[in-house]
Motif scaffolding. Structure first.
Motif, PDB file in Angstrom:
ATOM      1  N   GLU A  78      36.121  43.998  42.157  1.00 43.49           N
ATOM      2  CA  GLU A  78      34.796  43.674  42.463  1.00 43.49           C
ATOM      3  C   GLU A  78      34.502  42.493  41.377  1.00 43.49           C
ATOM      4  O   GLU A  78      35.208  42.404  40.343  1.00 43.49           O
ATOM      5  CB  GLU A  78      34.125  44.780  41.803  1.00 43.49           C
ATOM      6  N   SER A  79      33.637  41.741  41.829  1.00 40.55           N
ATOM      7  CA  SER A  79      33.109  40.423  41.192  1.00 40.55           C
ATOM      8  C   SER A  79      31.612  40.166  41.304  1.00 40.55           C
ATOM      9  O   SER A  79      31.378  40.197  42.743  1.00 40.55           O
ATOM     10  CB  SER A  79      34.159  39.248  41.570  1.00 40.55           C
ATOM     11  N   TYR A  80      30.896  40.127  40.564  1.00 44.60           N
ATOM     12  CA  TYR A  80      29.485  40.130  40.616  1.00 44.60           C
ATOM     13  C   TYR A  80      28.915  40.769  41.547  1.00 44.60           C
ATOM     14  O   TYR A  80      27.939  40.622  42.342  1.00 44.60           O
ATOM     15  CB  TYR A  80      29.194  38.513  40.923  1.00 44.60           C
ATOM     16  N   GLY A  81      29.261  42.226  41.488  1.00 37.56           N
ATOM     17  CA  GLY A  81      28.593  43.283  42.406  1.00 37.56           C
ATOM     18  C   GLY A  81      29.281  43.353  43.709  1.00 37.56           C
ATOM     19  O   GLY A  81      28.924  43.983  44.471  1.00 37.56           O
ATOM     20  N   GLN A  82      30.252  42.232  44.039  1.00 37.69           N
ATOM     21  CA  GLN A  82      30.743  42.361  45.359  1.00 37.69           C
ATOM     22  C   GLN A  82      32.148  42.958  45.422  1.00 37.69           C
ATOM     23  O   GLN A  82      33.016  42.573  44.764  1.00 37.69           O
ATOM     24  CB  GLN A  82      31.037  40.764  45.941  1.00 37.69           C
ATOM     25  N   PRO A  83      32.080  44.112  46.035  1.00 35.02           N
ATOM     26  CA  PRO A  83      33.401  44.916  45.895  1.00 35.02           C
ATOM     27  C   PRO A  83      34.567  43.824  46.814  1.00 35.02           C
ATOM     28  O   PRO A  83      34.346  43.439  47.639  1.00 35.02           O
ATOM     29  CB  PRO A  83      33.158  45.964  46.592  1.00 35.02           C
ATOM     30  N   ASP A  84      35.870  44.046  46.180  1.00 36.27           N
ATOM     31  CA  ASP A  84      37.088  43.661  46.780  1.00 36.27           C
ATOM     32  C   ASP A  84      36.816  42.246  47.026  1.00 36.27           C
ATOM     33  O   ASP A  84      37.110  41.741  48.312  1.00 36.27           O
ATOM     34  CB  ASP A  84      37.436  44.365  48.146  1.00 36.27           C
ATOM     35  N   SER A  85      36.146  41.404  46.256  1.00 36.10           N
ATOM     36  CA  SER A  85      36.110  40.021  46.418  1.00 36.10           C
ATOM     37  C   SER A  85      37.038  39.185  45.461  1.00 36.10           C
ATOM     38  O   SER A  85      36.597  37.742  45.379  1.00 36.10           O
ATOM     39  CB  SER A  85      34.593  39.865  46.334  1.00 36.10           C
ATOM     40  N   ALA A  86      37.769  39.617  44.510  1.00 33.33           N
ATOM     41  CA  ALA A  86      38.588  38.736  43.558  1.00 33.33           C
ATOM     42  C   ALA A  86      39.651  39.216  43.229  1.00 33.33           C
ATOM     43  O   ALA A  86      40.263  40.439  43.442  1.00 33.33           O
ATOM     44  CB  ALA A  86      37.679  38.921  42.310  1.00 33.33           C
ATOM     45  N   TRP A  87      40.640  38.288  42.917  1.00 28.69           N
ATOM     46  CA  TRP A  87      41.948  38.630  42.364  1.00 28.69           C
ATOM     47  C   TRP A  87      41.816  38.966  40.795  1.00 28.69           C
ATOM     48  O   TRP A  87      40.731  38.410  40.279  1.00 28.69           O
ATOM     49  CB  TRP A  87      42.779  37.391  42.083  1.00 28.69           C
ATOM     50  N   LEU A  88      42.764  39.843  40.330  1.00 29.62           N
ATOM     51  CA  LEU A  88      42.638  39.897  38.773  1.00 29.62           C
ATOM     52  C   LEU A  88      44.183  39.684  38.382  1.00 29.62           C
ATOM     53  O   LEU A  88      45.140  40.368  39.063  1.00 29.62           O
ATOM     54  CB  LEU A  88      42.458  41.439  38.362  1.00 29.62           C
ATOM     55  N   VAL A  89      44.115  38.749  37.569  1.00 29.54           N
ATOM     56  CA  VAL A  89      45.614  38.170  37.563  1.00 29.54           C
ATOM     57  C   VAL A  89      46.109  38.201  35.921  1.00 29.54           C
ATOM     58  O   VAL A  89      45.361  37.903  35.021  1.00 29.54           O
ATOM     59  CB  VAL A  89      46.002  36.787  37.977  1.00 29.54           C
ATOM     60  N   ALA A  90      47.087  38.683  35.567  1.00 32.93           N
ATOM     61  CA  ALA A  90      47.398  38.864  33.939  1.00 32.93           C
ATOM     62  C   ALA A  90      48.612  38.054  33.890  1.00 32.93           C
ATOM     63  O   ALA A  90      49.621  37.863  34.700  1.00 32.93           O
ATOM     64  CB  ALA A  90      47.700  40.116  33.677  1.00 32.93           C
ATOM     65  N   VAL A  91      48.672  37.241  32.722  1.00 35.43           N
ATOM     66  CA  VAL A  91      49.907  36.428  32.389  1.00 35.43           C
ATOM     67  C   VAL A  91      50.422  36.773  31.236  1.00 35.43           C
ATOM     68  O   VAL A  91      50.193  37.280  30.316  1.00 35.43           O
ATOM     69  CB  VAL A  91      49.336  34.929  32.018  1.00 35.43           C
ATOM     70  N   PHE A  92      52.085  36.922  31.173  1.00 35.99           N
ATOM     71  CA  PHE A  92      52.712  37.619  30.070  1.00 35.99           C
ATOM     72  C   PHE A  92      54.043  36.490  29.814  1.00 35.99           C
ATOM     73  O   PHE A  92      54.280  35.704  30.560  1.00 35.99           O
ATOM     74  CB  PHE A  92      53.361  38.997  30.644  1.00 35.99           C
ATOM     75  N   LYS A  93      54.432  36.567  28.371  1.00 36.55           N
ATOM     76  CA  LYS A  93      55.478  35.673  27.979  1.00 36.55           C
ATOM     77  C   LYS A  93      56.397  36.740  27.175  1.00 36.55           C
ATOM     78  O   LYS A  93      55.916  37.611  26.895  1.00 36.55           O
ATOM     79  CB  LYS A  93      55.066  34.457  27.221  1.00 36.55           C
ATOM     80  N   PRO A  94      57.780  36.336  27.206  1.00 36.33           N
ATOM     81  CA  PRO A  94      58.580  37.009  26.277  1.00 36.33           C
ATOM     82  C   PRO A  94      58.110  37.078  24.854  1.00 36.33           C
ATOM     83  O   PRO A  94      57.589  35.993  24.550  1.00 36.33           O
ATOM     84  CB  PRO A  94      59.839  36.448  26.434  1.00 36.33           C
ATOM     85  N   PHE A  95      58.497  38.110  24.015  1.00 38.96           N
ATOM     86  CA  PHE A  95      58.220  37.962  22.660  1.00 38.96           C
ATOM     87  C   PHE A  95      58.978  36.998  21.735  1.00 38.96           C
ATOM     88  O   PHE A  95      60.010  36.586  22.308  1.00 38.96           O
ATOM     89  CB  PHE A  95      58.403  39.428  21.815  1.00 38.96           C
TER      90      PHE A  95
END
Length: 95
Positions: A78-95
């Motif tokens: 959800e984004s700004y009240g609109q369901p199923d309208s956005a990606w959620l992306v997480a970024v990771f790196k090695p310690f």
């Protein structure tokens, strides 16, 4: 900083298996050897914790509108009240 792609194959495959088990998916390259993951609905906390136990540190989280791409329903947020309208992306790196 070590690149995710320089980690041993066995460690990378454990990470990929964990991502798949949570119904998440790898996303377009984060560049600079970072791992970028499209997060499934309700899985961000579990994803962050699991990847931390596998040697990756959470760096950033992005939410942005869907374009012409058509991700699977479980990857839409959800984004700004609109369901199923956005990606959620997480970024990771090695310690």
């Amino acid at each position: 900083m070590q690149s995710f792609f320089e980690l041993p194959h066995s460690q990378r495959f454990k990470v990929y298996d964990a991502i798949k088990a949570m119904n998440c998916d790898t996303y377009k390259s984060g560049g600079g050897g970072l791992l970028t993951v499209a997060v499934a609905k309700g899985k961000f906390s579990e994803l962050s914790h699991t990847l931390e136990t596998l040697g990756l540190k959470f760096i950033e989280l992005y939410k942005f509108p869907l374009g012409s791409d058509k991700p699977a329903e479980h990857l839409r947020h959800e984004s700004y009240g609109q369901p199923d309208s956005a990606w959620l992306v997480a970024v990771f790196k090695p310690f």
